[in-house]
Design a protein around this motif. Structure first.
Motif, short mmCIF file in Angstrom:
data_model
loop_
_atom_site.label_atom_id
_atom_site.label_comp_id
_atom_site.label_asym_id
_atom_site.label_seq_id
_atom_site.Cartn_x
_atom_site.Cartn_y
_atom_site.Cartn_z
N THR A 98 0.84 -1.20 0.00
CA THR A 98 0.00 0.00 0.00
C THR A 98 0.88 1.25 0.00
O THR A 98 2.11 1.16 0.06
N GLU A 99 0.24 2.40 -0.03
CA GLU A 99 1.00 3.66 -0.02
C GLU A 99 1.73 3.87 1.30
O GLU A 99 2.66 4.69 1.37
N PHE A 100 1.35 3.14 2.34
CA PHE A 100 2.00 3.28 3.65
C PHE A 100 2.96 2.13 3.96
O PHE A 100 3.78 2.24 4.87
N GLY A 101 2.82 1.03 3.25
CA GLY A 101 3.63 -0.15 3.53
C GLY A 101 2.84 -1.42 3.37
O GLY A 101 1.77 -1.44 2.75
N HIS A 102 3.34 -2.50 3.93
CA HIS A 102 2.79 -3.83 3.68
C HIS A 102 1.61 -4.17 4.59
O HIS A 102 1.65 -3.98 5.80
N VAL A 103 0.59 -4.73 3.95
CA VAL A 103 -0.62 -5.18 4.64
C VAL A 103 -1.03 -6.50 4.01
O VAL A 103 -1.04 -6.63 2.78
N VAL A 104 -1.38 -7.49 4.81
CA VAL A 104 -1.80 -8.80 4.32
C VAL A 104 -3.32 -8.87 4.26
O VAL A 104 -4.01 -8.45 5.19
N ILE A 105 -3.82 -9.40 3.14
CA ILE A 105 -5.25 -9.69 3.02
C ILE A 105 -5.42 -11.18 2.82
O ILE A 105 -4.68 -11.81 2.06
N LEU A 106 -6.39 -11.78 3.52
CA LEU A 106 -6.71 -13.19 3.42
C LEU A 106 -8.20 -13.32 3.05
O LEU A 106 -9.04 -12.67 3.67
N GLU B 72 -7.74 -10.08 -5.66
CA GLU B 72 -7.06 -9.13 -6.54
C GLU B 72 -7.36 -7.73 -5.99
O GLU B 72 -8.13 -6.96 -6.57
N PRO B 73 -6.79 -7.40 -4.87
CA PRO B 73 -7.17 -6.18 -4.14
C PRO B 73 -6.51 -4.92 -4.69
O PRO B 73 -5.46 -4.98 -5.33
N PRO B 74 -7.12 -3.78 -4.43
CA PRO B 74 -6.48 -2.50 -4.76
C PRO B 74 -5.33 -2.23 -3.81
O PRO B 74 -5.24 -2.82 -2.74
N LYS B 75 -4.45 -1.31 -4.20
CA LYS B 75 -3.27 -1.02 -3.37
C LYS B 75 -3.49 0.15 -2.41
O LYS B 75 -2.73 0.29 -1.45
N LEU C 202 -4.78 1.81 0.68
CA LEU C 202 -5.16 1.15 1.93
C LEU C 202 -6.65 1.30 2.23
O LEU C 202 -7.30 0.33 2.62
N SER C 203 -7.19 2.48 2.06
CA SER C 203 -8.62 2.65 2.34
C SER C 203 -9.47 1.81 1.40
O SER C 203 -10.45 1.19 1.81
N SER C 204 -9.08 1.75 0.12
CA SER C 204 -9.82 0.92 -0.84
C SER C 204 -9.64 -0.56 -0.54
O SER C 204 -10.58 -1.35 -0.70
N LEU C 205 -8.45 -0.93 -0.09
CA LEU C 205 -8.19 -2.31 0.29
C LEU C 205 -9.09 -2.75 1.43
O LEU C 205 -9.67 -3.85 1.41
N LEU C 206 -9.26 -1.88 2.42
CA LEU C 206 -10.12 -2.21 3.56
C LEU C 206 -11.59 -2.30 3.13
O LEU C 206 -12.33 -3.16 3.62
N ASP C 207 -12.00 -1.44 2.21
CA ASP C 207 -13.36 -1.53 1.68
C ASP C 207 -13.55 -2.85 0.94
O ASP C 207 -14.57 -3.53 1.10
N TYR C 208 -12.57 -3.21 0.12
CA TYR C 208 -12.61 -4.47 -0.63
C TYR C 208 -12.72 -5.65 0.33
O TYR C 208 -13.48 -6.60 0.10
N SER C 209 -11.97 -5.59 1.41
CA SER C 209 -11.98 -6.67 2.40
C SER C 209 -13.36 -6.81 3.04
O SER C 209 -13.89 -7.93 3.15
N ARG C 210 -13.94 -5.71 3.46
CA ARG C 210 -15.26 -5.76 4.08
C ARG C 210 -16.33 -6.27 3.11
O ARG C 210 -17.18 -7.09 3.48
N GLU C 211 -16.26 -5.83 1.87
CA GLU C 211 -17.25 -6.24 0.87
C GLU C 211 -17.16 -7.72 0.54
O GLU C 211 -18.15 -8.33 0.11
N ASN C 212 -15.98 -8.31 0.74
CA ASN C 212 -15.76 -9.70 0.36
C ASN C 212 -15.50 -10.63 1.54
O ASN C 212 -15.07 -11.77 1.35
N SER C 213 -15.79 -10.15 2.76
CA SER C 213 -15.62 -10.95 3.98
C SER C 213 -14.20 -11.50 4.13
O SER C 213 -13.99 -12.66 4.49
N CYS C 214 -13.23 -10.66 3.82
CA CYS C 214 -11.83 -11.03 3.96
C CYS C 214 -11.29 -10.53 5.30
O CYS C 214 -11.96 -9.81 6.03
N VAL C 215 -10.07 -10.91 5.60
CA VAL C 215 -9.36 -10.46 6.80
C VAL C 215 -8.15 -9.64 6.36
O VAL C 215 -7.45 -10.01 5.41
N VAL C 216 -7.91 -8.53 7.04
CA VAL C 216 -6.76 -7.68 6.73
C VAL C 216 -5.97 -7.40 8.01
O VAL C 216 -6.56 -7.06 9.03
N PHE C 217 -4.65 -7.56 7.92
CA PHE C 217 -3.80 -7.20 9.06
C PHE C 217 -2.47 -6.61 8.57
O PHE C 217 -1.96 -7.01 7.53
N PRO C 218 -1.93 -5.64 9.31
CA PRO C 218 -0.61 -5.10 8.98
C PRO C 218 0.46 -6.15 9.28
O PRO C 218 0.45 -6.76 10.34
#
Length: 220
Positions: free
Chosen positions: A58-66, A72-75, A77-93
């Motif tokens: 991401t623009e701030f550094g590395h974040v893992v999505i499961l 195929e997530p966006p880079k 960070l805010s969009s990545l978190l939206d993508y995660s919520r919409e797809n029931s994924c898990v995100v952690f720094p």
């Protein structure tokens, strides 16, 4: 069940193919998430045997999505978190306070994550301690992961979940509910040696030849 949520194959900057990693981890009694940098290409090789993921730059550094599918997530960070919520994924720094490997640092406090990696087998002790403090202050589950780039690093960290059968959706729910116990172990002398050797090989540019040869052998 033991699970390592942060593992790299030769589809990014790891040494081994995904199947080798899965086989080695199983001998240790560990399931893995395949989290190559900014790609899900290796997941097809081991579909149904791993937790699909990516380590996103991401623009701030590395974040893992499961996810329970190859993401195929966006880079952003805010969009990545939206993508995660919409797809029931898990995100952690990942290794958030490791300044040498693109941790997101204090951004852990500015965004809402599902968990925080509090032990990374290759991160400095102080960085891991900072991550653990952040997880506690945010009341988030802490995860312990190998961040393996060579198979010998597998087993240096994992997480225990009270699950009998490997089902990706159950594992992800376990993280979201906080019913996960991190188990930091540490790297063996052999793992440290293999990591150093792989670092030198990569610096010499030999990893490209290794990947090309392996893919030609496997027809990929």
């Amino acid at each position: 069940m033991r699970v390592d949520f942060h593992v790299h194959s030769f589809y990014s900057d790891g040494k081994h193919d995904p199947r080798t990693l899965v086989g080695y981890a199983r001998k240790l009694g560990i399931f893995i998430a395949l989290t190559d940098h900014d790609t899900s290409r290796g997941i097809d090789q081991v579909r149904g045997e791993v937790i699909p993921g990516q380590e996103v730059t991401t623009e701030f550094g590395h974040v893992v999505i499961l996810c329970d599918f190859a993401p195929e997530p966006p880079k952003s960070l805010s969009s990545l978190l939206d993508y995660s919520r919409e797809n029931s994924c898990v995100v952690f720094p990942s290794h958030p306070f490791d300044i040498f490997r693109q941790g997101i640092g204090k951004q852990v406090f500015n965004y809402v994550f599902n968990a925080i990696e509090i032990f990374n087998s290759k991160a400095p002790r102080k960085a891991n301690e900072q991550a653990e403090k952040a997880a506690k202050s945010l009341s988030l589950p802490g995860l312990a992961n190998s961040d393996s780039h060579v198979k010998e690093a597998l087993g240096s960290a994992y997480n225990e979940l009270n699950i009998d059968e490997f089902r990706v959706e159950d594992v992800l729910q376990g993280i979201m509910k906080g019913s996960v116990s991190p188990r930091p172990v540490g790297l063996t002398a052999t793992a440290k040696l293999r990591i150093a050797e792989w670092y030198i090989e990569r610096k010499l540019g030999l990893e490209k030849n290794t990947r090309r040869a392996m893919r030609e052998v496997q027809g990929n």
